[in-house]
Design a protein around this motif. Structure first.
Motif, PDB file in Angstrom:
ATOM      1  N   LEU A  69      10.748  26.316  16.096  1.00  0.00           N
ATOM      2  CA  LEU A  69      10.387  27.435  15.222  1.00  0.00           C
ATOM      3  C   LEU A  69      10.061  28.688  16.023  1.00  0.00           C
ATOM      4  O   LEU A  69      10.436  29.808  15.643  1.00  0.00           O
ATOM      5  CB  LEU A  69       9.193  27.050  14.341  1.00  0.00           C
ATOM      6  CG  LEU A  69       9.432  25.966  13.284  1.00  0.00           C
ATOM      7  CD1 LEU A  69       8.148  25.723  12.497  1.00  0.00           C
ATOM      8  CD2 LEU A  69      10.566  26.345  12.341  1.00  0.00           C
ATOM      9  N   LYS A  70       9.357  28.503  17.148  1.00  0.00           N
ATOM     10  CA  LYS A  70       8.999  29.661  17.969  1.00  0.00           C
ATOM     11  C   LYS A  70      10.245  30.328  18.552  1.00  0.00           C
ATOM     12  O   LYS A  70      10.358  31.567  18.582  1.00  0.00           O
ATOM     13  CB  LYS A  70       8.040  29.235  19.086  1.00  0.00           C
ATOM     14  CG  LYS A  70       6.641  28.888  18.579  1.00  0.00           C
ATOM     15  CD  LYS A  70       5.707  28.587  19.728  1.00  0.00           C
ATOM     16  CE  LYS A  70       4.309  28.268  19.223  1.00  0.00           C
ATOM     17  NZ  LYS A  70       3.710  29.390  18.459  1.00  0.00           N
ATOM     18  N   VAL A  71      11.190  29.525  19.014  1.00  0.00           N
ATOM     19  CA  VAL A  71      12.430  30.082  19.560  1.00  0.00           C
ATOM     20  C   VAL A  71      13.210  30.803  18.462  1.00  0.00           C
ATOM     21  O   VAL A  71      13.759  31.904  18.677  1.00  0.00           O
ATOM     22  CB  VAL A  71      13.287  28.967  20.192  1.00  0.00           C
ATOM     23  CG1 VAL A  71      14.688  29.492  20.538  1.00  0.00           C
ATOM     24  CG2 VAL A  71      12.606  28.432  21.445  1.00  0.00           C
ATOM     25  N   GLN A  72      13.263  30.175  17.274  1.00  0.00           N
ATOM     26  CA  GLN A  72      13.976  30.794  16.161  1.00  0.00           C
ATOM     27  C   GLN A  72      13.362  32.149  15.790  1.00  0.00           C
ATOM     28  O   GLN A  72      14.084  33.119  15.528  1.00  0.00           O
ATOM     29  CB  GLN A  72      13.949  29.854  14.957  1.00  0.00           C
ATOM     30  CG  GLN A  72      14.827  30.293  13.801  1.00  0.00           C
ATOM     31  CD  GLN A  72      14.817  29.294  12.652  1.00  0.00           C
ATOM     32  OE1 GLN A  72      14.281  28.212  12.780  1.00  0.00           O
ATOM     33  NE2 GLN A  72      15.407  29.677  11.532  1.00  0.00           N
ATOM     34  N   LYS A  73      12.038  32.219  15.800  1.00  0.00           N
ATOM     35  CA  LYS A  73      11.373  33.481  15.485  1.00  0.00           C
ATOM     36  C   LYS A  73      11.591  34.519  16.580  1.00  0.00           C
ATOM     37  O   LYS A  73      11.809  35.709  16.312  1.00  0.00           O
ATOM     38  CB  LYS A  73       9.874  33.235  15.271  1.00  0.00           C
ATOM     39  CG  LYS A  73       9.533  32.585  13.932  1.00  0.00           C
ATOM     40  CD  LYS A  73       8.052  32.260  13.864  1.00  0.00           C
ATOM     41  CE  LYS A  73       7.645  31.821  12.466  1.00  0.00           C
ATOM     42  NZ  LYS A  73       7.645  32.934  11.501  1.00  0.00           N
TER      43      LYS A  73
ATOM     44  N   LEU B 173      14.475  39.925  24.615  1.00  0.00           N
ATOM     45  CA  LEU B 173      13.520  38.936  25.112  1.00  0.00           C
ATOM     46  C   LEU B 173      12.966  39.342  26.479  1.00  0.00           C
ATOM     47  O   LEU B 173      11.830  39.004  26.813  1.00  0.00           O
ATOM     48  CB  LEU B 173      14.189  37.564  25.187  1.00  0.00           C
ATOM     49  CG  LEU B 173      14.608  36.944  23.844  1.00  0.00           C
ATOM     50  CD1 LEU B 173      15.238  35.571  24.061  1.00  0.00           C
ATOM     51  CD2 LEU B 173      13.414  36.841  22.908  1.00  0.00           C
ATOM     52  N   LEU B 174      13.775  40.049  27.264  1.00  0.00           N
ATOM     53  CA  LEU B 174      13.307  40.482  28.581  1.00  0.00           C
ATOM     54  C   LEU B 174      12.148  41.455  28.451  1.00  0.00           C
ATOM     55  O   LEU B 174      11.207  41.435  29.264  1.00  0.00           O
ATOM     56  CB  LEU B 174      14.467  41.121  29.349  1.00  0.00           C
ATOM     57  CG  LEU B 174      14.191  41.470  30.815  1.00  0.00           C
ATOM     58  CD1 LEU B 174      13.821  40.210  31.590  1.00  0.00           C
ATOM     59  CD2 LEU B 174      15.405  42.152  31.428  1.00  0.00           C
ATOM     60  N   SER B 175      12.172  42.296  27.417  1.00  0.00           N
ATOM     61  CA  SER B 175      11.087  43.264  27.236  1.00  0.00           C
ATOM     62  C   SER B 175       9.781  42.592  26.841  1.00  0.00           C
ATOM     63  O   SER B 175       8.704  43.162  27.016  1.00  0.00           O
ATOM     64  CB  SER B 175      11.488  44.293  26.169  1.00  0.00           C
ATOM     65  OG  SER B 175      11.555  43.684  24.882  1.00  0.00           O
ATOM     66  N   CYS B 176       9.874  41.371  26.323  1.00  0.00           N
ATOM     67  CA  CYS B 176       8.658  40.653  25.902  1.00  0.00           C
ATOM     68  C   CYS B 176       7.799  40.237  27.090  1.00  0.00           C
ATOM     69  O   CYS B 176       6.611  39.933  26.930  1.00  0.00           O
ATOM     70  CB  CYS B 176       9.040  39.418  25.081  1.00  0.00           C
ATOM     71  SG  CYS B 176       9.766  39.825  23.469  1.00  0.00           S
ATOM     72  N   VAL B 177       8.398  40.219  28.271  1.00  0.00           N
ATOM     73  CA  VAL B 177       7.616  39.891  29.465  1.00  0.00           C
ATOM     74  C   VAL B 177       6.556  40.959  29.709  1.00  0.00           C
ATOM     75  O   VAL B 177       5.439  40.660  30.146  1.00  0.00           O
ATOM     76  CB  VAL B 177       8.548  39.757  30.688  1.00  0.00           C
ATOM     77  CG1 VAL B 177       7.729  39.511  31.953  1.00  0.00           C
ATOM     78  CG2 VAL B 177       9.570  38.646  30.467  1.00  0.00           C
TER      79      VAL B 177
ATOM     80  N   PRO C 239       3.996  41.167  25.669  1.00  0.00           N
ATOM     81  CA  PRO C 239       3.995  39.902  24.913  1.00  0.00           C
ATOM     82  C   PRO C 239       3.286  40.013  23.570  1.00  0.00           C
ATOM     83  O   PRO C 239       3.675  39.357  22.606  1.00  0.00           O
ATOM     84  CB  PRO C 239       3.280  38.929  25.852  1.00  0.00           C
ATOM     85  CG  PRO C 239       2.467  39.792  26.767  1.00  0.00           C
ATOM     86  CD  PRO C 239       3.270  41.033  26.945  1.00  0.00           C
ATOM     87  N   HIS C 240       2.212  40.836  23.504  1.00  0.00           N
ATOM     88  CA  HIS C 240       1.472  40.944  22.248  1.00  0.00           C
ATOM     89  C   HIS C 240       2.344  41.544  21.146  1.00  0.00           C
ATOM     90  O   HIS C 240       2.330  41.065  20.000  1.00  0.00           O
ATOM     91  CB  HIS C 240       0.222  41.805  22.449  1.00  0.00           C
ATOM     92  CG  HIS C 240      -0.559  42.010  21.173  1.00  0.00           C
ATOM     93  ND1 HIS C 240      -1.252  40.980  20.559  1.00  0.00           N
ATOM     94  CD2 HIS C 240      -0.724  43.119  20.396  1.00  0.00           C
ATOM     95  CE1 HIS C 240      -1.828  41.446  19.462  1.00  0.00           C
ATOM     96  NE2 HIS C 240      -1.525  42.737  19.336  1.00  0.00           N
ATOM     97  N   VAL C 241       3.117  42.586  21.482  1.00  0.00           N
ATOM     98  CA  VAL C 241       3.990  43.218  20.489  1.00  0.00           C
ATOM     99  C   VAL C 241       5.038  42.218  20.000  1.00  0.00           C
ATOM    100  O   VAL C 241       5.314  42.120  18.794  1.00  0.00           O
ATOM    101  CB  VAL C 241       4.661  44.467  21.093  1.00  0.00           C
ATOM    102  CG1 VAL C 241       5.687  45.055  20.125  1.00  0.00           C
ATOM    103  CG2 VAL C 241       3.613  45.507  21.456  1.00  0.00           C
ATOM    104  N   CYS C 242       5.610  41.484  20.910  1.00  0.00           N
ATOM    105  CA  CYS C 242       6.629  40.497  20.533  1.00  0.00           C
ATOM    106  C   CYS C 242       6.028  39.371  19.702  1.00  0.00           C
ATOM    107  O   CYS C 242       6.664  38.861  18.773  1.00  0.00           O
ATOM    108  CB  CYS C 242       7.294  39.938  21.784  1.00  0.00           C
ATOM    109  SG  CYS C 242       8.338  41.132  22.657  1.00  0.00           S
TER     110      CYS C 242
END
Length: 418
Positions: free
Chosen positions: A331-335, A343-347, A350-353
């Motif tokens: 579920l987490k991957v799907q979201k 996904l690279l920007s989530c590094v 992380p809070h925004v993502c």
């Protein structure tokens, strides 16, 4: 060497698959509206069959018949084999669950014990509760907590099985040596149903009485003992039982299917009393009949078919334990794949993502991918992870057991008398 029972391996695998759907399908609103959705809400029945089946199979593979009618179980060998089989599965999937909790926005949330038909009640555990439940999990004692299940929720069944394993060497030989096994089996039916009758008579539908009914090892023990007795009956009458099932197989299938459909309707749409009684004991004779039918099936299977059924059956406990952490991760991957950022920007944010991912709906169209994933991963997990760990653990436990045993007394020569 005792004959293999491939039909029971298939039954173990199918029960595990049913419980995966039971635990995970409910998360999708589209699935809950499907016409056949109620068919997958009767997880308590599948769990009961699995507990009965465990007593049946362990009696087949672990009880040795000595001279005459004497029965024996090598307690040390049995404990080492069973513990080394179950604990690697539990501890690895527990570690996966803890890792997933660490990235959760509400890591200490869990659901209170409740009727299956009732809406979930979320409880946030305190630090003390987390510590206590962590100790219970490590010691395989989590099934004794009647209030809620934490960490890897489906693993309560492994905790209950562990208690059954502790009782097996002492109880199985005595039960299998009894003359009136059918009468004792009926007594186990009554013992399994009695706690549910007490709850219904008292109207105790609060969390902790339901938690006791659902998971408490002592309450579920009669189902396991019924499986031992059922094996004794089957072994003593294997030819007549197999012959009767062969001649009436389709009638038995139709009757069992009709009973299951009717019980499912009562379980999902009937009164709370029916839900409690059907969850704990009401269907035990029919569940034993299902095991008899499956034990009589595929007895002449080819070695190749038998090997595949064994692989699937051996993976059943891994399916039980892996389903929850794999589903949460899925579920987490799907979201994450649905957020409007790379996904690279989530590094770097992380809070925004995380906030964006929490707003992404899960899609039922991806659910078949999860089902295939959990089945393939469970078989690989059993064979590539659990099996090597089990082999090492057995070697360590056996060496320590041998070292702890008192050395045999040296033989002394007795002088001959003239």
């Amino acid at each position: 060497m005792k004959a293999m029972l491939p039909g029971l391996d298939i039954l173990r695998f199918l029960l595990a698959c049913y419980l995966v759907v039971f635990h995970t399908l409910v998360i999708y609103p589209e699935a809950r509206a499907m016409p056949m959705a109620d068919f997958f809400k009767f997880g308590g029945c599948a769990t009961s069959i699995f507990f009965i089946l465990s007593g049946f199979i362990l009696s087949h593979v672990s009880v040795e018949k000595k001279t005459g009618e004497a029965m024996k179980v090598s307690a040390s060998k049995f404990f080492i084999n069973r513990f080394s089989n179950i604990y690697p599965i539990h501890i690895v999937t527990l570690a996966l669950s803890v890792a997933l909790m660490a990235v959760n926005s509400h890591p200490f949330d869990t659901e209170l014990s409740n009727l299956d038909s009732a809406p979930p009640i979320v409880h946030t555990m305190s630090g003390v509760e987390v510590a206590v439940n962590a100790v219970l999990q490590i010691l395989l004692l989590q099934a004794w907590n009647p209030f809620y299940l934490s960490f890897n929720i489906p693993s309560w069944s492994l905790s209950t099985l562990f208690f059954f394993y502790l009782s097996f060497p002492a109880l199985a030989p005595r039960l299998l040596s009894m003359r009136w096994k059918s009468t004792m089996l009926m007594a186990m039916w009554g013992a399994s149903l009695l706690p549910a009758v007490i709850v219904v008579a008292g109207g105790w539908y609060q969390g902790w009485p339901i938690g006791v009914l659902h998971t408490n090892p002592l309450v579920r023990l009669p189902e396991f003992l019924a499986g031992i007795l059922a094996y004794g009956i089957f072994e003593a009458n294997v030819e007549s039982i197999t012959g009767m099932i062969a001649s009436c197989r389709w009638i038995i299938f139709a009757a069992t299917g009709a009973l299951f459909i009717g019980a499912t309707f009562l379980f999902t749409a009937g009164m709370r009393s029916w839900e409690v009684l059907l969850h704990n004991g009401a269907l035990l004779p029919a569940q034993v009949a299902v095991i008899f039918v499956c034990a009589s099936t595929l007895q002449n299977a080819s070695p190749r078919v038998a090997a595949w059924t064994r692989r699937l059956g051996n993976a059943s406990l891994s399916i039980f334990a892996l389903q929850y952490p794999l589903f949460i991760g899925f579920l987490k991957v799907q979201k994450l794949l649905g957020i409007p950022y790379s996904l690279l920007s989530c590094v770097h944010r992380p809070h925004v993502c995380r906030v964006a991912a929490s707003q992404v709906p899960v899609h039922f169209s991806a659910y078949p991918v999860y089902l295939i994933l959990v089945l393939v991963m469970s078989v690989l997990f059993q064979e590539r992870v659990v099996l090597p760990l089990r082999t090492r653990l057995r070697r360590v436990l056996k060496s320590r057991w041998d070292a702890a045993r008192p050395a045999p007394l040296p033989a002394t020569s007795v002088p001959k008398t003239q």
